[in-house]
Write an enzyme that holds these catalytic residues in place. Structure first.
Site, PDB file in Angstrom:
ATOM      1  N   ARG B  34      18.157 -28.266   6.952  1.00  0.00           N
ATOM      2  CA  ARG B  34      18.679 -29.514   7.496  1.00  0.00           C
ATOM      3  C   ARG B  34      20.111 -29.700   7.056  1.00  0.00           C
ATOM      4  O   ARG B  34      20.857 -28.722   7.024  1.00  0.00           O
ATOM      5  CB  ARG B  34      17.755 -30.689   7.193  1.00  0.00           C
ATOM      6  N   ALA B  37      21.700 -27.509   4.243  1.00  0.00           N
ATOM      7  CA  ALA B  37      21.548 -26.089   4.584  1.00  0.00           C
ATOM      8  C   ALA B  37      22.575 -25.660   5.628  1.00  0.00           C
ATOM      9  O   ALA B  37      23.177 -24.589   5.516  1.00  0.00           O
ATOM     10  CB  ALA B  37      20.132 -25.837   5.109  1.00  0.00           C
ATOM     11  N   HIS B  38      22.792 -26.508   6.644  1.00  0.00           N
ATOM     12  CA  HIS B  38      23.748 -26.137   7.698  1.00  0.00           C
ATOM     13  C   HIS B  38      25.158 -26.059   7.158  1.00  0.00           C
ATOM     14  O   HIS B  38      25.908 -25.152   7.507  1.00  0.00           O
ATOM     15  CB  HIS B  38      23.645 -27.111   8.876  1.00  0.00           C
ATOM     16  N   ARG B  39      25.520 -27.005   6.289  1.00  0.00           N
ATOM     17  CA  ARG B  39      26.847 -26.946   5.653  1.00  0.00           C
ATOM     18  C   ARG B  39      26.988 -25.649   4.855  1.00  0.00           C
ATOM     19  O   ARG B  39      28.012 -24.966   4.900  1.00  0.00           O
ATOM     20  CB  ARG B  39      27.053 -28.142   4.702  1.00  0.00           C
TER      21      ARG B  39
END
Lengths: 292, 198
Positions: B34, B37-39
């Protein structure tokens, strides 16, 4: 002098109240979702979505597991007799939250906004949210609400008048705000939602008024005839938008609209909208005090 | 309405055959991810997750996990809102060769373009139906960034069996979300016009 108060027993009951809030959806909401399911055509996306939702509600209750992984920001509304210490109640609630988190009934949800560190036990600055009021009864009432982040993110506050919405400071203006919020939310608030609305107040009391409406049963009637009419009108209008369950289209976009009001300042006219997902996890605990 | 059973990792052909509205039962390895994690995937480009994500699936989910007898188990695992990952996901798809994104609420035009360009698909899971999805988890294979991100934000590597989804954005440029949003706007406009003219 504080009266005797079995803190340990209270904490255990609170932890179980949190478990029930997380795992057992209230009957009125489950029934309303089943009614929505019966209105959709078999094979439709809306039917599949509602079937999944209703199956999940049964499974969660049977297995005593959280029906949604986002157990939200735990909020408690407490009514207590004068002779009980609010600090003791606060401590019991905090202990109950730690227990419920350890047992997997709550997700650890308290994150420091600067360091990004999760406290791991659902305690933090401003968490849990507690609202205390004194009353004459010799019992403690604790109303627990678990409202997830997805629905909180699409909640909104409007300041009227609004040029964008052509909304003035009247019932029509309130209606325009609610429709706009539900349109913008689409499926992101986990429709079919329950829309708590607060008219007036300031930025804090307005939103609190909206959020407290979420404790009302879906089939109740607003004591204020004007607000009652507005609730019924809005349910009809919002369900004509065909946003549908989870925003994938369908006949039911909202399960209910519940509106409250608070006195405002002459300069302000806020319309606050607490969008609640279909998983409206509310539970009330009554704890009778022992008498000496 | 078709229901297809698919086994991860997925091929370009698997993806091309999918169209909005199709039901898919997904089996194999999926990775939760989420906001943090995406960053992390975009900023740090970690290599240790490449093999797992290649032709694989990211699930927008912050599960409830419990460690019992030294073994992690998944208690609740419904989807989280996907649109928050709109700034990052197109880059993640390109960088890691993802084939599937599972989430709720749908995504925007930037992601839609990436789905077309890289042959990927957005699969819809029902928000709040956390027990149903958790029960498809056969085993918890691994976890990345648990200490750094905490339980909800960590990348949990889950082996699932028949995870139920609906295709809501396909690689042919179609989006069920866009269709529903447009229809609701049209309905509102005509309702307002009726009110004005009436």
């Amino acid at each position: 002098m504080n009266i005797p108060f079995n803190e340990k027993a209270f904490t255990i009951e609170l932890a179980d109240c949190i478990r029930q809030a997380s795992c057992e959806l209230p009957d009125d909401i489950e029934q309303s979702l089943r009614d929505a399911l019966s209105k959709e055509e078999k094979q439709s996306t809306a039917h599949t979505v509602l079937e999944t939702i209703t199956q999940n509600i049964v499974l969660a209750r049977e297995k005593s597991r959280p029906l949604c992984q986002d157990t939200g920001l735990p909020a408690f509304y407490i009514s207590y007799p004068r002779k009980v210490s609010p600090d003791m109640i606060k401590r019991s609630i905090e202990n109950a939250l730690v227990i419920a988190t350890e047992k997997g009934y709550l997700r650890p949800n308290a994150v420091d906004p600067i360091t990004g560190k999760n406290s791991g036990n659902n305690l933090g600055e401003g968490i849990p949210a507690l609202d205390f009021s004194e009353w004459d009864k010799s019992e403690i009432s604790v109303k627990c609400l678990l409202k997830g982040g997805g629905s909180e993110n699409v909640s909104a506050q409007y300041s009227l008048p609004s040029v964008e919405l052509s909304a003035g400071r009247d019932i029509k203006g309130v209606e325009a705000c609610v429709i706009d919020a539900v349109m913008k939310a689409q499926g992101n608030g986990c429709a079919p939602g329950i829309i708590g609305v607060g008219i007036g107040g300031d930025r804090i009391s307005g939103y609190e008024t909206a959020k407290k409406q979420l404790f009302r049963k879906l089939d109740d009637h607003n004591e204020d005839p004007k607000l009652n009419e507005l609730e019924q009108t809005l349910i009809k209008k919002l369900n004509q938008l065909e946003i549908g369950p989870m925003g994938l289209g369908g006949k039911t976009t909202v399960l209910g609209v519940k509106i409250g009001k608070a006195h405002r300042l002459p300069a302000s006219y806020f319309v606050s909208i607490a969008y609640m997902c279909w998983a409206c996890r509310r539970k009330e605990l009554h704890f009778l005090l022992e008498h000496e | 309405m078709k229901t297809k059973k698919l086994q991860l990792p997925l091929s370009i052909k698997d993806i091309s055959d999918l169209h909005i509205g199709d039901r898919v039962l997904l089996s194999g390895i999926i990775v939760t991810g989420r906001d943090m994690a995406h960053r992390w995937l975009v900023d740090e480009k970690p290599d240790e997750v490449r093999d797992t994500l290649y032709q694989g699936a990211i699930y927008h989910c912050g599960p409830i996990m419990l460690k019992e007898n030294d073994q992690w188990s998944c208690k609740a695992a419904g989807p989280t809102t996907s649109i928050r990952e709109e700034p990052y996901l197109a880059d993640v798809i390109q960088e890691y060769g993802l084939r599937c994104i599972i989430g709720k609420g749908g995504m925007g035009e930037k992601t839609q373009e990436a789905l077309i360009k890289h042959h990927a698909v957005y699969l819809f899971a029902v928000g709040g139906a956390a027990v149903i999805y958790a029960d498809t988890v056969e085993s918890v294979e691994h976890v990345y960034q648990l200490n750094e991100f905490g339980v909800p934000e960590a990348l949990w590597v889950l082996k699932v069996k028949d995870f139920p989804t609906i295709v809501s954005m396909d690689c042919h440029g179609n989006s069920l979300h866009r269709n529903v949003e447009k229809k609701s706007k049209d309905l509102l406009i005509s309702a307002l016009q009726n009110f004005t003219s009436g």
